[in-house]
Write a protein that holds these residues in place. Structure first.
Motif, PDB file in Angstrom:
ATOM      1  N   GLU A  72       2.446   2.357   5.808  1.00  0.00           N
ATOM      2  CA  GLU A  72       1.517   1.380   5.234  1.00  0.00           C
ATOM      3  C   GLU A  72       0.922   1.878   3.905  1.00  0.00           C
ATOM      4  O   GLU A  72      -0.306   1.997   3.771  1.00  0.00           O
ATOM      5  N   PRO A  73       1.776   2.133   2.912  1.00  0.00           N
ATOM      6  CA  PRO A  73       1.287   2.758   1.681  1.00  0.00           C
ATOM      7  C   PRO A  73       0.402   1.860   0.830  1.00  0.00           C
ATOM      8  O   PRO A  73      -0.279   2.340  -0.074  1.00  0.00           O
ATOM      9  N   PHE A  74       0.382   0.539   1.095  1.00  0.00           N
ATOM     10  CA  PHE A  74      -0.392  -0.371   0.251  1.00  0.00           C
ATOM     11  C   PHE A  74      -1.582  -0.986   0.986  1.00  0.00           C
ATOM     12  O   PHE A  74      -2.219  -1.900   0.488  1.00  0.00           O
ATOM     13  N   ILE A 104       7.351  11.830   1.949  1.00  0.00           N
ATOM     14  CA  ILE A 104       6.492  11.076   2.859  1.00  0.00           C
ATOM     15  C   ILE A 104       5.278  10.557   2.093  1.00  0.00           C
ATOM     16  O   ILE A 104       4.659  11.295   1.326  1.00  0.00           O
ATOM     17  N   VAL A 105       4.947   9.282   2.327  1.00  0.00           N
ATOM     18  CA  VAL A 105       3.714   8.701   1.793  1.00  0.00           C
ATOM     19  C   VAL A 105       2.913   8.191   2.978  1.00  0.00           C
ATOM     20  O   VAL A 105       3.354   7.306   3.709  1.00  0.00           O
ATOM     21  N   PHE A 106       1.733   8.783   3.179  1.00  0.00           N
ATOM     22  CA  PHE A 106       0.883   8.422   4.304  1.00  0.00           C
ATOM     23  C   PHE A 106      -0.016   7.240   3.944  1.00  0.00           C
ATOM     24  O   PHE A 106      -0.071   6.806   2.795  1.00  0.00           O
ATOM     25  N   GLN A 107      -0.757   6.724   4.951  1.00  0.00           N
ATOM     26  CA  GLN A 107      -1.690   5.629   4.684  1.00  0.00           C
ATOM     27  C   GLN A 107      -2.750   6.061   3.681  1.00  0.00           C
ATOM     28  O   GLN A 107      -3.143   5.276   2.819  1.00  0.00           O
ATOM     29  N   GLU A 108      -3.215   7.290   3.797  1.00  0.00           N
ATOM     30  CA  GLU A 108      -4.166   7.843   2.837  1.00  0.00           C
ATOM     31  C   GLU A 108      -3.416   8.750   1.867  1.00  0.00           C
ATOM     32  O   GLU A 108      -2.478   9.455   2.267  1.00  0.00           O
TER      33      GLU A 108
END
Length: 261
Positions: free
Chosen positions: A158-160, A83-87
């Motif tokens: 929204e990783p970017f 998992i990659v979160f917004q932060e």
């Protein structure tokens, strides 16, 4: 919620008949209704939709973090989740290398991270602490941490977001290289039609709350080798779908309008 391993395949399948939560004033709010989504093994799906429609809730359900819904979740067999979160959510008292290795299963702490580190350009930063990193570098570390477990399913929220375009473009290239190399089934939330078309081979647009899929587009092998005209055409389809999704119009109205285009 019925949670089932996908015994015969590595596809991700979600059927959310209803997802409701209680608002601050104690009233029930239905976030998702009648949503069906399927990603084939190794596919990259991009989810778009109006703010607050339930995209992050959908990712939490896909991750198994929110079992309180009516429906079915089927995940890749022998699931390993990244998992990659917004932060970036890095531990500030741990180095970059320690943050990445923290997610490794017992016995794998000594795994060779060199190929992953090289792909993401983190070699000179492994001894640094998160406070010493730019936001772009911190995002790279978060992606490295997600891939360190060799995920069969990768979820990105929204990783970017908030990155400058040059940094975001570099990270998108690195992410694409990693997902292709590992054959990872990936689902990513984005607000950017251009980003969605660049990254994904399966596009989903969600409706206004309660969210359901009102537009779905699978890109064929020939379209994945698309030129500029094809890219612009697909982006325009997405933008049209997003205009429809931003209002409270019924799903039948949205589907009817999309069929006319």
């Amino acid at each position: 919620m019925k949670d089932e391993p996908n015994a015969g395949a590595d596809a991700l399948e979600l059927r959310i008949d209803s997802k409701t939560y209680l608002s601050a004033d104690g009233n029930p709010v239905e976030v998702i209704r009648g949503l069906a989504l399927r990603l084939e093994p190794g596919a990259f799906g991009a989810i778009m939709g109006p703010s607050g429609c339930g995209k992050t809730t959908l990712l939490r359900i896909a991750a198994g973090l929110d079992p309180d819904f009516l429906g079915t979740r089927r995940v890749p067999r022998a699931q390993r989740l990244g998992i990659v979160f917004q932060e970036p959510r890095l531990l500030p008292w741990r180095t970059v290398e320690e943050n990445i290795r923290l997610v490794l299963p017992a016995g794998d702490e000594g795994s060779d991270l060199a190929p992953l580190v090289e792909t993401l350009g983190l070699g000179s930063h492994m001894a640094h602490y998160p406070g010493e990193l730019s936001l772009g570098l911190a995002r790279r570390v978060a992606i490295a941490r997600a891939f360190a477990v060799r995920p069969t399913l990768l979820l990105l929220d929204e990783p970017f977001v908030s990155l400058d375009e040059v940094t975001a473009a570099r990270l998108r290239e690195q992410l694409t290289a990693l997902t292709l190399r590992e054959g990872t089934t990936t689902l990513c939330v984005t607000h950017d039609p251009a980003e969605a078309v660049e990254l994904a081979d399966h596009l989903f647009v969600l409706s206004h709350r309660p969210a359901a899929v009102i537009f779905e587009r699978h890109l064929s092998s020939s379209e994945l080798r698309r030129g500029n005209a094809d890219v612009l055409s697909i982006q325009e389809e997405l933008r049209d779908a997003l205009v429809l999704s931003s209002g409270p119009a019924s799903l039948s109205q949205a589907h009817s309008a999309l069929r006319k285009n």
